[in-house]
Design a protein around this motif. Structure first.
Motif, mmCIF file in Angstrom:
data_model
loop_
_atom_site.group_PDB
_atom_site.id
_atom_site.type_symbol
_atom_site.label_atom_id
_atom_site.label_comp_id
_atom_site.label_asym_id
_atom_site.label_seq_id
_atom_site.Cartn_x
_atom_site.Cartn_y
_atom_site.Cartn_z
ATOM 1 N N LEU A 186 0.845 -1.192 0.000
ATOM 2 C CA LEU A 186 0.000 0.000 0.000
ATOM 3 C C LEU A 186 0.877 1.237 0.000
ATOM 4 O O LEU A 186 1.703 1.423 0.908
ATOM 5 C CB LEU A 186 -0.909 0.003 1.236
ATOM 6 C CG LEU A 186 -1.673 1.303 1.519
ATOM 7 C CD1 LEU A 186 -2.653 1.625 0.397
ATOM 8 C CD2 LEU A 186 -2.395 1.213 2.864
ATOM 9 N N TYR A 238 -1.200 -0.926 -4.331
ATOM 10 C CA TYR A 238 -2.394 -0.091 -4.218
ATOM 11 C C TYR A 238 -1.988 1.288 -3.697
ATOM 12 O O TYR A 238 -0.895 1.466 -3.158
ATOM 13 C CB TYR A 238 -3.396 -0.720 -3.256
ATOM 14 C CG TYR A 238 -4.010 -2.019 -3.721
ATOM 15 C CD1 TYR A 238 -5.336 -2.072 -4.151
ATOM 16 C CD2 TYR A 238 -3.281 -3.209 -3.694
ATOM 17 C CE1 TYR A 238 -5.917 -3.274 -4.554
ATOM 18 C CE2 TYR A 238 -3.847 -4.409 -4.095
ATOM 19 C CZ TYR A 238 -5.171 -4.428 -4.527
ATOM 20 O OH TYR A 238 -5.735 -5.615 -4.924
ATOM 21 N N TRP A 239 -2.927 2.240 -3.793
ATOM 22 C CA TRP A 239 -2.650 3.608 -3.365
ATOM 23 C C TRP A 239 -3.840 4.166 -2.590
ATOM 24 O O TRP A 239 -4.979 4.085 -3.046
ATOM 25 C CB TRP A 239 -2.368 4.463 -4.610
ATOM 26 C CG TRP A 239 -2.329 5.954 -4.393
ATOM 27 C CD1 TRP A 239 -1.845 6.623 -3.307
ATOM 28 C CD2 TRP A 239 -2.781 6.956 -5.308
ATOM 29 N NE1 TRP A 239 -1.971 7.984 -3.496
ATOM 30 C CE2 TRP A 239 -2.536 8.208 -4.712
ATOM 31 C CE3 TRP A 239 -3.358 6.899 -6.577
ATOM 32 C CZ2 TRP A 239 -2.867 9.414 -5.338
ATOM 33 C CZ3 TRP A 239 -3.684 8.091 -7.214
ATOM 34 C CH2 TRP A 239 -3.433 9.326 -6.601
ATOM 35 N N GLY A 240 -3.555 4.709 -1.411
ATOM 36 C CA GLY A 240 -4.591 5.350 -0.605
ATOM 37 C C GLY A 240 -4.063 6.609 0.049
ATOM 38 O O GLY A 240 -2.868 6.695 0.384
ATOM 39 N N PRO A 272 -7.765 8.732 -3.906
ATOM 40 C CA PRO A 272 -8.443 7.588 -3.285
ATOM 41 C C PRO A 272 -8.182 7.537 -1.775
ATOM 42 O O PRO A 272 -7.034 7.531 -1.346
ATOM 43 C CB PRO A 272 -7.811 6.381 -3.989
ATOM 44 C CG PRO A 272 -6.427 6.851 -4.378
ATOM 45 C CD PRO A 272 -6.577 8.312 -4.695
ATOM 46 N N ASP A 322 -11.214 3.437 1.740
ATOM 47 C CA ASP A 322 -11.732 2.848 0.504
ATOM 48 C C ASP A 322 -10.723 1.890 -0.106
ATOM 49 O O ASP A 322 -11.079 0.813 -0.607
ATOM 50 C CB ASP A 322 -12.079 3.949 -0.501
ATOM 51 C CG ASP A 322 -13.233 4.826 -0.031
ATOM 52 O OD1 ASP A 322 -14.017 4.361 0.818
ATOM 53 O OD2 ASP A 322 -13.335 5.971 -0.503
ATOM 54 N N THR A 323 -9.445 2.283 -0.080
ATOM 55 C CA THR A 323 -8.413 1.423 -0.663
ATOM 56 C C THR A 323 -8.240 0.145 0.144
ATOM 57 O O THR A 323 -8.132 -0.958 -0.421
ATOM 58 C CB THR A 323 -7.079 2.179 -0.750
ATOM 59 O OG1 THR A 323 -7.233 3.324 -1.592
ATOM 60 C CG2 THR A 323 -5.986 1.289 -1.317
ATOM 61 N N GLU A 362 -11.035 -2.160 -0.653
ATOM 62 C CA GLU A 362 -10.786 -2.812 -1.947
ATOM 63 C C GLU A 362 -9.767 -3.936 -1.793
ATOM 64 O O GLU A 362 -9.928 -5.026 -2.378
ATOM 65 C CB GLU A 362 -10.285 -1.774 -2.950
ATOM 66 C CG GLU A 362 -9.932 -2.350 -4.309
ATOM 67 C CD GLU A 362 -9.270 -1.325 -5.227
ATOM 68 O OE1 GLU A 362 -8.960 -1.693 -6.381
ATOM 69 O OE2 GLU A 362 -9.054 -0.170 -4.791
ATOM 70 N N MET A 363 -8.731 -3.695 -1.006
ATOM 71 C CA MET A 363 -7.687 -4.700 -0.841
ATOM 72 C C MET A 363 -8.211 -5.961 -0.171
ATOM 73 O O MET A 363 -7.904 -7.082 -0.610
ATOM 74 C CB MET A 363 -6.523 -4.103 -0.035
ATOM 75 C CG MET A 363 -5.800 -2.963 -0.752
ATOM 76 S SD MET A 363 -4.489 -2.197 0.226
ATOM 77 C CE MET A 363 -3.164 -3.378 -0.006
#
Length: 389
Positions: free
Chosen positions: A14, A86-88, A94, A98-99, A102-103
């Protein structure tokens, strides 16, 4: 760097960042997120947001993070590291929660976290850990599986972070007029923070007057760059660590001197030129774009002082490789191995788990990725007192 290619036990990375507006209509809501709980009126937020409005209401930080995401994915693929990225963000889409949602829906349960802040401080480390704890609690409240998150260690002195900054300073010096180049002063800049926060930054045994770990780490990086520049050019440039982007009340002491005040001092002392090196920032976001490229550059022009600004690390391939190294290093450690831990300078590699009392919170709040929870599937966070939650 490690030759290992096994990211286990991690099944995802992340990228955790601050976030920024991407249009004029985003500016005030974004600043409301940043200042939530402080009771700041909308008119004041509009005034604070004038820097963003000068650039169309767009912060460059999100574009910088997208470029870094691409660089990480490319590097991982080239080196056979099968780890989705992923990116949060803390304050804009984002969003972190929320990220993470999703993960977990994608099946990920053990997540390595890279924060886009290289140094120890409350706002640069502990606050990100508090945000992680909030998001994990939100997932639990929704009945979703709660992943274990491990924040990667501070990387301010990793070779893959330092080397691009050295090259940036060398390029900035080379861009100065030849007749002032040898006498140029190096002004290493970072975000000013309250002196109370600076003095309590890092583990408790590093606290004390003089800036704690926050100042010590920046000074260590500055010395590394100065030494590398001397080795490359043969010139021993004078230098100083200075600060920018102060935003607090006037009566609260913050780290000084400010970069604009420092430029005035240099001019008064007859210094022929300066390079501003934003070593405290991973990428060219608003503090760099406005506070240095606009405000400080205008001050230098007013003084008639030739200045150049060196590049930040951004999405440099060497930084992407450093992140891969940090992931593999931590993964091997979690598997019970003792991998090489790359670090330059006098301070050595930082801790994996933030100890109790490290960069203490302004008020007691849960923070993730600190002491290891006895329950690997639990929320994995502690309070300042060290109580498991």
């Amino acid at each position: 760097m490690s030759d290992l290619r096994d990211p286990a036990p991690y099944d995802a990375l992340l990228l955790l960042s601050f976030g920024g507006p991407e249009g004029p209509d985003d500016v005030v809501p974004f600043l409301a997120n940043v200042t939530r709980g402080r009771g700041i009126p909308e008119e004041r937020l509009k005034e604070v947001g004038k820097h963003y409005f000068l650039f169309g209401g767009v912060s460059p930080i999100n574009a910088q993070n997208r470029a870094l995401l691409d660089a990480l994915r490319e590097d991982f693929a080239e080196h056979g590291l099968d780890l989705p990225v992923y990116w949060g963000n803390r304050n804009w889409a984002p969003y972190l929660t929320d990220t993470l949602r999703e993960m977990v829906r994608d099946g990920h349960r053990r997540v390595a976290v890279l924060a886009t802040s290289a140094y120890a401080s409350y706002s640069g480390c502990r606050q990100y850990r508090e945000n992680l704890a909030e998001s994990l609690a939100a997932l639990e409240a929704e009945g979703l599986p709660v992943p274990r998150v491990d924040k990667l260690r501070h990387y301010f002195n990793h070779p893959g972070f330092v080397a691009p900054m050295v090259d940036g300073v060398l390029a900035a010096l080379a861009d100065l007029p030849e007749d002032v180049r040898a006498g140029a002063h190096l002004a290493f800049t970072t975000h000013s923070i309250p002196t109370s926060a600076a003095d309590t930054s890092g583990p408790a045994d590093a606290h004390g007057e003089g800036g704690g770990a926050y100042v010590a780490e920046h000074l260590d990086v500055a010395r590394l760059i100065v030494d590398a520049v001397r080795e490359e050019t043969g010139v021993d440039h004078p230098w100083k660590l200075v600060y920018q982007s102060r935003s607090g009340a006037p009566h609260i002491p913050w780290l000084e001197p400010d970069i604009c005040d420092h430029l005035e001092t240099l001019h008064a002392d007859g210094v022929p030129a300066a390079v501003m090196a934003p070593i405290g920032f991973v990428s060219d976001h608003m503090e760099v774009l406005y506070d240095l490229d606009t405000e400080a550059a205008a001050k230098a022009a007013e003084l008639g002082l030739p200045v150049r600004r060196s590049a930040t690390v951004g999405a440099d391939p060497r930084f992407a490789a450093a992140v891969r190294d940090l992931v593999l290093e931590r993964a091997a450690t979690e598997r019970g191995q003792a991998p090489e831990r790359c670090a330059l300078g006098a301070l050595g590699p930082g801790h994996d788990l933030c100890p109790v009392g490290c960069c203490p919170a302004r008020a007691p709040r849960p923070a993730a990725a600190g002491r290891v929870s006895p329950d690997p599937g639990g929320l994995f966070y502690t309070t300042d007192a060290g109580e498991e939650i």
